[in-house]
Write a protein that holds these residues in place. Structure first.
Motif, PDB file in Angstrom:
ATOM      1  N   UNK A 162       0.846  -1.195   0.000  1.00 19.10           N
ATOM      2  CA  UNK A 162       0.000   0.000   0.000  1.00 19.10           C
ATOM      3  C   UNK A 162       0.881   1.243   0.000  1.00 19.10           C
ATOM      4  N   UNK A 163       0.535   2.200  -0.839  1.00 20.89           N
ATOM      5  CA  UNK A 163       1.254   3.465  -0.853  1.00 20.89           C
ATOM      6  C   UNK A 163       0.456   4.502  -0.054  1.00 20.89           C
ATOM      7  N   UNK A 164       1.123   5.512   0.516  1.00 21.61           N
ATOM      8  CA  UNK A 164       0.396   6.592   1.210  1.00 21.61           C
ATOM      9  C   UNK A 164      -0.274   7.482   0.169  1.00 21.61           C
ATOM     10  N   UNK A 165      -1.411   7.013  -0.329  1.00 25.51           N
ATOM     11  CA  UNK A 165      -1.991   7.522  -1.576  1.00 25.51           C
ATOM     12  C   UNK A 165      -2.873   8.745  -1.410  1.00 25.51           C
ATOM     13  N   UNK A 166      -3.131   9.181  -0.164  1.00 23.67           N
ATOM     14  CA  UNK A 166      -3.977  10.365   0.038  1.00 23.67           C
ATOM     15  C   UNK A 166      -3.096  11.606   0.206  1.00 23.67           C
ATOM     16  N   UNK A 167      -3.306  12.595  -0.651  1.00 20.20           N
ATOM     17  CA  UNK A 167      -2.526  13.834  -0.636  1.00 20.20           C
ATOM     18  C   UNK A 167      -3.431  15.031  -0.405  1.00 20.20           C
ATOM     19  N   UNK A 168      -2.980  15.943   0.453  1.00 19.49           N
ATOM     20  CA  UNK A 168      -3.705  17.196   0.686  1.00 19.49           C
ATOM     21  C   UNK A 168      -2.868  18.344   0.134  1.00 19.49           C
ATOM     22  N   UNK A 169      -3.494  19.193  -0.691  1.00 21.21           N
ATOM     23  CA  UNK A 169      -2.775  20.306  -1.294  1.00 21.21           C
ATOM     24  C   UNK A 169      -3.663  21.520  -1.452  1.00 21.21           C
ATOM     25  N   UNK A 170      -3.186  22.461  -2.258  1.00 19.71           N
ATOM     26  CA  UNK A 170      -3.920  23.708  -2.494  1.00 19.71           C
ATOM     27  C   UNK A 170      -3.948  23.992  -3.988  1.00 19.71           C
ATOM     28  N   UNK A 171      -5.107  24.492  -4.429  1.00 24.49           N
ATOM     29  CA  UNK A 171      -5.221  24.938  -5.811  1.00 24.49           C
ATOM     30  C   UNK A 171      -4.357  26.190  -5.960  1.00 24.49           C
ATOM     31  N   UNK A 172      -3.494  26.208  -6.972  1.00 20.95           N
ATOM     32  CA  UNK A 172      -2.468  27.256  -7.063  1.00 20.95           C
ATOM     33  C   UNK A 172      -3.051  28.656  -7.229  1.00 20.95           C
ATOM     34  N   UNK A 173      -4.121  28.783  -7.994  1.00 22.16           N
ATOM     35  CA  UNK A 173      -4.614  30.135  -8.274  1.00 22.16           C
ATOM     36  C   UNK A 173      -5.465  30.718  -7.157  1.00 22.16           C
ATOM     37  N   UNK A 174      -6.100  29.863  -6.348  1.00 31.77           N
ATOM     38  CA  UNK A 174      -7.001  30.358  -5.307  1.00 31.77           C
ATOM     39  C   UNK A 174      -6.573  29.979  -3.885  1.00 31.77           C
ATOM     40  N   UNK A 175      -5.696  28.981  -3.749  1.00 35.14           N
ATOM     41  CA  UNK A 175      -5.315  28.508  -2.421  1.00 35.14           C
ATOM     42  C   UNK A 175      -6.343  27.586  -1.789  1.00 35.14           C
ATOM     43  N   UNK A 183      -2.352  22.056  -8.937  1.00 37.54           N
ATOM     44  CA  UNK A 183      -2.408  21.853  -7.493  1.00 37.54           C
ATOM     45  C   UNK A 183      -0.987  21.702  -6.959  1.00 37.54           C
ATOM     46  N   UNK A 184      -0.741  22.297  -5.793  1.00 38.09           N
ATOM     47  CA  UNK A 184       0.576  22.220  -5.155  1.00 38.09           C
ATOM     48  C   UNK A 184       0.460  21.452  -3.850  1.00 38.09           C
ATOM     49  N   UNK A 185       1.470  20.620  -3.567  1.00 37.22           N
ATOM     50  CA  UNK A 185       1.477  19.813  -2.350  1.00 37.22           C
ATOM     51  C   UNK A 185       2.739  20.116  -1.540  1.00 37.22           C
ATOM     52  N   UNK A 186       2.575  20.091  -0.211  1.00 37.96           N
ATOM     53  CA  UNK A 186       3.703  20.376   0.659  1.00 37.96           C
ATOM     54  C   UNK A 186       4.192  21.795   0.425  1.00 37.96           C
ATOM     55  N   UNK A 187       5.482  21.972   0.340  1.00 38.02           N
ATOM     56  CA  UNK A 187       6.076  23.292   0.094  1.00 38.02           C
ATOM     57  C   UNK A 187       6.273  23.536  -1.390  1.00 38.02           C
ATOM     58  N   UNK A 188       5.580  22.777  -2.205  1.00 34.45           N
ATOM     59  CA  UNK A 188       5.696  22.926  -3.649  1.00 34.45           C
ATOM     60  C   UNK A 188       6.639  21.929  -4.286  1.00 34.45           C
ATOM     61  N   UNK A 189       7.139  20.974  -3.491  1.00 31.03           N
ATOM     62  CA  UNK A 189       8.048  19.982  -4.063  1.00 31.03           C
ATOM     63  C   UNK A 189       7.318  19.003  -4.985  1.00 31.03           C
TER      64      UNK A 189
END
Length: 367
Positions: free
Chosen positions: A89-102, A134-140
């Motif tokens: 199993x991979x840690x498949x759930x990611x939380x991020x932000x839409x780049x244009x609106x946050x 979409x950006x995740x973490x610090x943008x990495x």
């Protein structure tokens, strides 16, 4: 065949929220099938698989006993072939932000298409149209919505520097089933001890009961262990919405079978030894790849196989499995092997005996 035919009553408190401290200390319901064997003299009841007459066997009743999972070696026989799914199993759930609106975005990785493209479930889906970034973490890690499938899933193209699996390990969360409300304290408890090939969005949970010590004991008694791979998708949790279950469409999952595994399973089949699958995913893997005469070819592919009562198994003789959700495709598969009325009888007894249900719950051995 109606969806309501596979319903049963389950008190909510029997849904296991946490894994037991020791994997093989779970309970094990043993369901021994009794076959009605017809011949020229009439019909007799024969427990188990084989009969010496070569007569026609008709599924009959079941005998139910209660054990502990660590008792499994005493229920196996030298020469049995145990088929296990070694997906990871991979840690498949990611939380991020839409780049244009946050705006907050949740993405669930379902299936890898290429090194950088994945099929995903996205929430909120309506706000993430093709071209959205979409950006995740610090943008990495960033992702761009490439297209939308008919079922609403998105194809996402990811960009990153380094190794994707290492980034995912830092940013991702293990995607526990929706019926588990507790936080998982130890990620490894949602992995089998023999997990090897990354790619699943959910664990093959029947395998969670095994310890390395138990596997060593089973191998030492002369049981063959064949490992196949099927990357489990979240379709395993999706409810069947069609009242006529024959109209249900399964989601595709990727599988792989090595020559070593195929040779072990074919040898057991040719020699009349029992082939026992650990989990419904192992069943779906080998039944998908088997020819009509029960011969297994090595290779890989995608499967949408749907197994329900009336299905004629080509390879599988027995099954070690957990207790499954009402009205699910998994309880339909188990019913195809043991008979619907027998399975519902076993589930009723499991409720009465206060078994623990679903992913972190107890197990059943059908043989």
């Amino acid at each position: 065949m109606k969806l309501s035919d596979f319903d049963y009553y389950l008190p909510e408190e029997l849904i296991a929220q946490d894994p037991l401290e020791k994997r093989d200390s779970s309970r094990l319901m043993c369901v021994e099938r009794v076959w009605n064997v017809g011949d020229a003299t009439g019909s007799v009841d024969v427990p188990g698989f084989g009969d010496s007459t070569g007569s026609t066997r008709v599924p009959g009743s079941v005998d139910i006993t209660h054990r502990t999972f660590s008792d499994l070696p005493g229920l196996l026989k030298p020469g049995d072939c145990l088929v296990m799914n070694d997906t990871k199993v991979i840690p498949a759930r990611l939380y991020g932000q839409k780049k244009d609106t946050g705006a907050a975005v949740e993405i669930l990785l379902l299936k890898r298409i290429t090194d950088t493209r994945w099929e995903c479930i996205v929430r909120p889906g309506k706000k993430l149209r093709p071209g959205a970034e979409v950006s995740f973490g610090s943008g990495e890690l960033t992702g761009v919505i490439d297209s939308v499938k008919d079922d609403g899933n998105r194809i996402i193209e990811f960009s990153y520097e380094g190794i994707f699996e290492e980034i995912l390990d830092r940013l991702g969360i293990m995607p526990l089933p929706p019926y588990i409300k507790h936080e998982l304290k130890d990620r490894d408890r949602y992995q089998t001890v023999y997990a090897k090939y990354e790619g699943s969005a959910a664990a093959p949970t029947a395998g969670l009961h095994f310890t390395n010590e138990l596997l060593d004991e089973i191998a030492a008694m002369g049981v063959d262990i064949a490992k196949v791979t099927l990357h489990v998708g979240l379709g395993t949790f999706r409810p069947v919405k069609e009242e006529n279950v024959l109209n249900h469409k399964m989601h595709s999952e990727h599988y792989s079978i090595s020559k070593e595994a195929a040779d072990k399973i074919n040898a057991a089949k040719d020699e009349g030894r029992r082939i026992i699958c650990v989990g419904t995913t192992s069943v779906r893997t080998i039944e998908s790849a088997a020819s009509d005469d029960g011969h297994l070819e090595p290779g890989s592919g995608d499967t949408e196989i749907f197994i329900y009562p009336g299905y004629k198994f080509k390879i599988v003789d027995g099954l070690i499995t957990n207790f499954h959700l009402p009205k699910s495709t998994l309880i339909m598969l188990v019913s195809a092997l043991a008979g619907r009325e027998n399975v519902l009888q076993a589930y009723e007894e499991a409720v009465n005996e206060r078994y623990r249900f679903f992913s972190f719950g107890d197990a059943m051995f059908i043989y």
